[in-house]
Design a protein around this motif. Structure first.
Motif, short mmCIF file in Angstrom:
data_model
loop_
_atom_site.label_atom_id
_atom_site.label_comp_id
_atom_site.label_asym_id
_atom_site.label_seq_id
_atom_site.Cartn_x
_atom_site.Cartn_y
_atom_site.Cartn_z
N ALA A 307 0.82 -1.22 0.00
CA ALA A 307 0.00 0.00 0.00
C ALA A 307 0.85 1.27 0.00
N ALA A 308 2.18 1.08 0.00
CA ALA A 308 3.13 2.20 0.00
C ALA A 308 3.03 3.05 1.26
N ILE A 309 2.49 2.48 2.33
CA ILE A 309 2.45 3.19 3.61
C ILE A 309 3.77 2.97 4.35
N ILE A 310 4.34 1.79 4.14
CA ILE A 310 5.72 1.55 4.55
C ILE A 310 6.59 1.87 3.34
N PRO A 311 7.50 2.82 3.44
CA PRO A 311 8.29 3.23 2.28
C PRO A 311 9.25 2.15 1.81
N GLU A 312 9.75 2.32 0.59
CA GLU A 312 10.73 1.38 0.05
C GLU A 312 12.03 1.46 0.84
N GLY A 313 12.78 0.37 0.74
CA GLY A 313 14.06 0.33 1.43
C GLY A 313 14.25 -0.92 2.27
N GLY A 314 13.14 -1.67 2.43
CA GLY A 314 13.22 -2.92 3.17
C GLY A 314 13.29 -4.11 2.22
N LEU A 315 12.78 -5.23 2.66
CA LEU A 315 12.75 -6.44 1.84
C LEU A 315 11.52 -6.41 0.95
#
Length: 345
Positions: A307-315
Motif C-alpha cells: 500500500a506504499a504506507i511503509i516506504p521502500e528500502g526494506g525487503l
C-alpha cells in the motif's frame, strides 16, 4: 532428464512440476523446511479437541499461579503447553506425527518427523559456540549434541534446559530445541545442580522439574528470575496454541505483533509511524486468529509495503520477509490480504 510430469525423485509421490520442480534451483532443504512448518502448524487444529483446550486452560492457570515468581507469563504459557503436548500427553503428538508419516511425504521430512516422535527433557552445558552452531554436553549422560541458535546470543559456558527433539539436519547428534527451552547463566550453578540431581533420579514430572527454579533461588530474588536468570532460547518454535484476540485494548499477543513490525521498520530505517498507527487500529477492531505473532507481522509488513504506507528500502519479496520473521512464505498471505483489505477502506 526428469520430465515435468514424472514422479519427483525426492520420493514425495507428487509430480516433479508440483514438487521440487517448482524451485528453479532445486533447493530441497528449503522445501523440506516449508513442509515441516506446514505440518507443525497444523498440529493443534487437527489434534486438539474441546477437552484438551479446557485442560490446557486449567493447566495454564495453575502453572501461572505457581511459577509467576520465576518466569514471565508468556514463557509459563509456553512451558505449560509444551510439557502437556510432548511429555504429559505424548500420544497427542505421536498420533499426529504417525498420521503425517502415513502420507506421501519427502523422505527427508519423514526422517525428521520419525525422530521427533521422542521429545525428551535435557539439561546441557554449552561447551562451545561457532556462529549459529552450538555444542552441548548433557549434564547427566555427558553425551555431546549439536544445535543451532542465534549467533548474536552468547551461550558458551551456560546451561540450556527444556524439551529437545533429535534432528539430524544439524548433524549426527543434532537437536532441535522447543520454544520452552530455558537459558541458565553460569552464575546460577545451584539451579543446574538441582535440576541435574532430579534428572539423575529419573524425575519425569514436568511440574516438579520446573519448580526447581523456585526451590533453588532465594525468595528475595525470585522476582528477578524471569529477567535475569531465565530467557527463552531464540531457536525454532515447534508448536503454538492458536490465540484468539477479541479485546478492544491490545493484548500481549497484539502488542507482540506491533513490536515485531516496529523491529522490522527500525532495522531498515523506515519511517512508518502512520502504518503502525493503522495496524494498531486494525488489531483493536478485528479478531485475529493466529498461531504465531511472527506470521501476522510478516503479513502486516507486506500489506504496508504493497500500500506504499511503509516506504521502500526494506525487503521487497514475500519469501524474504517471511524468512526475516522465520515463517513459511505460504503462511503469511492470509494476514497480508486481510490487512490489505483494511488499509484499502
Amino acid at each position: 532428464m526428469i520430465g515435468r510430469n514424472d514422479p519427483c525423485p525426492c520420493g514425495s509421490g507428487k509430480k516433479y512440476k508440483k514438487c521440487c520442480g517448482k524451485n528453479a534451483v532445486g533447493d530441497i532443504s528449503t522445501l523440506v523446511s516449508e513442509d515441516i512448518d506446514r505440518i507443525v502448524e497444523g498440529f493443534v487444529k487437527e489434534s486438539f479437541n474441546t477437552a484438551d483446550y479446557h485442560a490446557l486452560e486449567k493447566r495454564n492457570h495453575q502453572w501461572q499461579n505457581a511459577l509467576n515468581h520465576a518466569f514471565a507469563d508468556s514463557l509459563i504459557d509456553t512451558i505449560a503447553m509444551e510439557t502437556y503436548i510432548y511429555i504429559d500427553r505424548p500420544n497427542l503428538w505421536r498420533n499426529y506425527l504417525n498420521k503425517q508419516l502415513a502420507q506421501p511425504i519427502r523422505p527427508q521430512v519423514k526422517d525428521i518427523l520419525s525422530a521427533w516422535l521422542t521429545p525428551t527433557f535435557l539439561l546441557a552445558k554449552v561447551e562451545s559456540q561457532n556462529g549459529e552452531l552450538i555444542t552441548l554436553i548433557d549434564e547427566v549422560s555427558k553425551k555431546r549434541y549439536l544445535m543451532t541458535g542465534s549467533p548474536s546470543k552468547k551461550f558458551s559456558g551456560n546451561w540450556l534446559f527444556g524439551i529437545f527433539m533429535p534432528d539430524k539436519r544439524k548433524g549426527e547428534n543434532g537437536l532441535t530445541a522447543t520454544s520452552s527451552v530455558i537459558f541458565i547463566p553460569n552464575d546460577k550453578v545451584n539451579i543446574s545442580k538441582a535440576l541435574a540431581s532430579k534428572l539423575e533420579s529419573n524425575v519425569t514430572d514436568s511440574f516438579e522439574l520446573y519448580k526447581t527454579f523456585l526451590e533453588a533461588v532465594a525468595p528475595e530474588v525470585q522476582s528477578e528470575v524471569a529477567t535475569t536468570v531465565v530467557e527463552e532460547v531464540p531457536v525454532t518454535k515447534a508448536v503454538e496454541v492458536e490465540k484468539t484476540v477479541t479485546e478492544s485494548e491490545l493484548s500481549p499477543f497484539q502488542t507482540e505483533i506491533l513490536e515485531l513490525v516496529q523491529q522490522y521498520v527500525t532495522e531498515y530505517n523506515l519511517s512508518a509511524d502512520a502504518f503502525t498507527a493503522l495496524l494498531q487500529q486494525y488489531l483493536e477492531q478485528n479478531t485475529v486468529k493466529a498461531k504465531k505473532a511472527n506470521t501476522v507481522a510478516a503479513g502486516a509488513v507486506l500489506a504496508g509495503q504493497a500500500a506504499a504506507i511503509i516506504p521502500e528500502g526494506g525487503l521487497s519479496k514475500v519469501k524474504d520477509v517471511a524468512a526475516y520473521y522465520e515463517v513459511s512464505a505460504s503462511s503469511v498471505s492470509k494476514y497480508r490480504d486481510q490487512i490489505s483489505e483494511f488499509l484499502a477502506q
